[in-house]
Write a protein that holds these residues in place. Sequence first.
Motif, PDB file in Angstrom:
ATOM      1  N   ASN A 146      75.056  83.884 121.479  1.00  0.00           N
ATOM      2  CA  ASN A 146      75.592  84.003 122.831  1.00  0.00           C
ATOM      3  C   ASN A 146      75.531  85.413 123.403  1.00  0.00           C
ATOM      4  OD1 ASN A 146      77.621  85.167 121.312  1.00  0.00           O
ATOM      5  ND2 ASN A 146      79.091  83.488 121.622  1.00  0.00           N
ATOM      6  N   LYS A 147      75.183  86.400 122.579  1.00  0.00           N
ATOM      7  CA  LYS A 147      75.028  87.759 123.098  1.00  0.00           C
ATOM      8  C   LYS A 147      73.605  88.019 123.599  1.00  0.00           C
ATOM      9  CE  LYS A 147      78.694  89.868 120.319  1.00  0.00           C
ATOM     10  NZ  LYS A 147      79.046  90.931 119.326  1.00  0.00           N
ATOM     11  N   THR A 148      72.714  87.093 123.292  1.00  0.00           N
ATOM     12  CA  THR A 148      71.331  87.198 123.763  1.00  0.00           C
ATOM     13  C   THR A 148      71.188  86.421 125.065  1.00  0.00           C
ATOM     14  OG1 THR A 148      70.547  87.302 121.470  1.00  0.00           O
ATOM     15  CG2 THR A 148      68.914  86.782 123.159  1.00  0.00           C
ATOM     16  N   LYS A 149      70.454  86.998 126.020  1.00  0.00           N
ATOM     17  CA  LYS A 149      70.262  86.333 127.315  1.00  0.00           C
ATOM     18  C   LYS A 149      69.215  85.236 127.157  1.00  0.00           C
ATOM     19  CE  LYS A 149      69.726  90.526 128.912  1.00  0.00           C
ATOM     20  NZ  LYS A 149      69.391  91.701 129.769  1.00  0.00           N
ATOM     21  N   ILE A 150      69.686  84.001 127.052  1.00  0.00           N
ATOM     22  CA  ILE A 150      68.805  82.854 126.825  1.00  0.00           C
ATOM     23  C   ILE A 150      68.981  81.838 127.952  1.00  0.00           C
ATOM     24  CG2 ILE A 150      68.293  80.901 125.302  1.00  0.00           C
ATOM     25  CD1 ILE A 150      69.202  82.597 122.945  1.00  0.00           C
ATOM     26  N   VAL A 151      67.875  81.391 128.496  1.00  0.00           N
ATOM     27  CA  VAL A 151      67.857  80.329 129.505  1.00  0.00           C
ATOM     28  C   VAL A 151      67.002  79.190 128.968  1.00  0.00           C
ATOM     29  CG1 VAL A 151      67.178  79.673 131.853  1.00  0.00           C
ATOM     30  CG2 VAL A 151      68.140  81.954 131.411  1.00  0.00           C
ATOM     31  N   ILE A 152      67.461  77.961 129.170  1.00  0.00           N
ATOM     32  CA  ILE A 152      66.709  76.790 128.722  1.00  0.00           C
ATOM     33  C   ILE A 152      66.361  75.927 129.924  1.00  0.00           C
ATOM     34  CG2 ILE A 152      66.725  74.703 127.305  1.00  0.00           C
ATOM     35  CD1 ILE A 152      68.792  76.094 125.502  1.00  0.00           C
ATOM     36  N   ILE A 153      65.089  75.579 130.050  1.00  0.00           N
ATOM     37  CA  ILE A 153      64.640  74.617 131.053  1.00  0.00           C
ATOM     38  C   ILE A 153      64.148  73.380 130.319  1.00  0.00           C
ATOM     39  CG2 ILE A 153      62.938  74.085 132.843  1.00  0.00           C
ATOM     40  CD1 ILE A 153      62.980  77.011 133.653  1.00  0.00           C
ATOM     41  N   ASN A 154      64.759  72.244 130.581  1.00  0.00           N
ATOM     42  CA  ASN A 154      64.349  70.976 129.976  1.00  0.00           C
ATOM     43  C   ASN A 154      63.610  70.139 131.023  1.00  0.00           C
ATOM     44  OD1 ASN A 154      65.603  71.034 127.212  1.00  0.00           O
ATOM     45  ND2 ASN A 154      67.480  71.245 128.406  1.00  0.00           N
ATOM     46  N   ASN A 155      62.307  70.046 130.878  1.00  0.00           N
ATOM     47  CA  ASN A 155      61.526  69.241 131.819  1.00  0.00           C
ATOM     48  C   ASN A 155      61.851  67.764 131.650  1.00  0.00           C
ATOM     49  OD1 ASN A 155      60.236  71.565 132.697  1.00  0.00           O
ATOM     50  ND2 ASN A 155      58.459  71.278 131.367  1.00  0.00           N
ATOM     51  N   LYS A 156      62.031  67.071 132.758  1.00  0.00           N
ATOM     52  CA  LYS A 156      62.329  65.637 132.706  1.00  0.00           C
ATOM     53  C   LYS A 156      61.073  64.814 132.429  1.00  0.00           C
ATOM     54  CE  LYS A 156      66.394  65.950 135.688  1.00  0.00           C
ATOM     55  NZ  LYS A 156      67.037  65.491 136.955  1.00  0.00           N
ATOM     56  N   THR A 157      59.917  65.380 132.771  1.00  0.00           N
ATOM     57  CA  THR A 157      58.640  64.766 132.438  1.00  0.00           C
ATOM     58  C   THR A 157      57.746  65.851 131.841  1.00  0.00           C
ATOM     59  OG1 THR A 157      57.745  65.210 134.649  1.00  0.00           O
ATOM     60  CG2 THR A 157      58.795  63.059 134.288  1.00  0.00           C
ATOM     61  N   ASN A 158      56.743  65.441 131.095  1.00  0.00           N
ATOM     62  CA  ASN A 158      55.833  66.395 130.477  1.00  0.00           C
ATOM     63  C   ASN A 158      54.954  67.035 131.547  1.00  0.00           C
ATOM     64  OD1 ASN A 158      53.092  67.101 129.042  1.00  0.00           O
ATOM     65  ND2 ASN A 158      54.621  66.997 127.424  1.00  0.00           N
ATOM     66  N   LYS A 159      55.046  68.357 131.676  1.00  0.00           N
ATOM     67  CA  LYS A 159      54.341  69.072 132.744  1.00  0.00           C
ATOM     68  C   LYS A 159      52.982  69.603 132.309  1.00  0.00           C
ATOM     69  CE  LYS A 159      57.768  68.685 135.660  1.00  0.00           C
ATOM     70  NZ  LYS A 159      57.662  67.822 136.867  1.00  0.00           N
ATOM     71  N   GLY A 160      52.722  69.604 131.009  1.00  0.00           N
ATOM     72  CA  GLY A 160      51.463  70.154 130.532  1.00  0.00           C
ATOM     73  C   GLY A 160      51.521  71.668 130.413  1.00  0.00           C
ATOM     74  N   TYR A 161      50.536  72.217 129.720  1.00  0.00           N
ATOM     75  CA  TYR A 161      50.525  73.654 129.436  1.00  0.00           C
ATOM     76  C   TYR A 161      50.494  74.479 130.721  1.00  0.00           C
ATOM     77  CZ  TYR A 161      49.350  77.885 126.779  1.00  0.00           C
ATOM     78  OH  TYR A 161      49.361  79.128 126.208  1.00  0.00           O
ATOM     79  N   GLY A 162      49.582  74.133 131.608  1.00  0.00           N
ATOM     80  CA  GLY A 162      49.487  74.871 132.868  1.00  0.00           C
ATOM     81  C   GLY A 162      50.719  74.697 133.738  1.00  0.00           C
TER      82      GLY A 162
END
Length: 238
Positions: A59-75
């Motif tokens: 919790n001392k590290t600045k971490i953000v998580i984005i959970n895609n609802k669908t697979n967006k692919g590498y690009g």
Amino acid sequence: MKNKKILICIFSYNVEDYIDKVFKNLKKYKHLNKSILFINDCSTDKTKEKINNIKKKNNKTKIVIINNKTNKGYGGNYKIAIKFALKNNFQKLIFLHGDNQYPASKISKLIKYLDTSDLTFGSRISNKNSSYKNMPRLKLYVNKVLTFFINLLFNVNFSEYFSGFRGFKLDKLKKIKMQNLSNSYPIEQQIHYIFIKKKFKIKEFPIPTVYEDQISRIPPIKYVLTVMFNAIYLALLK
């Protein structure tokens, strides 16, 4: 450049077996303005739970998580990361893979090279001992042949174009129309070609080649043809 904000983006798709090791190696790199962005691309294993646990325990590290609802692919994930970095006024964006194929322990070296360049990437091919020992032979030769072809097209001399261990200056990335680029793997090469044509400064440095039991999800013939088409198209584009 030491006080500029750095965002490290970790692509995370079905990497439950590797993500803890990647983060452990990344923690060894100390930087006051380091933030970490995990993009979970709709994983079907326990990647989401693993990432959430990493954030909870650190919790001392600045971490953000984005959970895609669908697979967006590498690009698609590249574009998500760039949009997030620009929106939050980061100056440097580093890409790392959650499958431990690229050395998180080399982040500090990549950052150092990026201080004097617009794009820096870690080259497996320039580390000849490691690449010949650890890279599957077919992938090695295809990499070298395609690199030779691309170098001829653009009249440059890079050792490879297919490393996913890359860092960018955001002030240069924002000059590129990302919506026109691929939502799949070729986006890295497309950006590289555009940087060459715009005469942005590009540096590379050797990194070790790591292949464990990761499974490639890229159709090889289609990928090779796509790489060649994109290189020719962007080389000829005014």
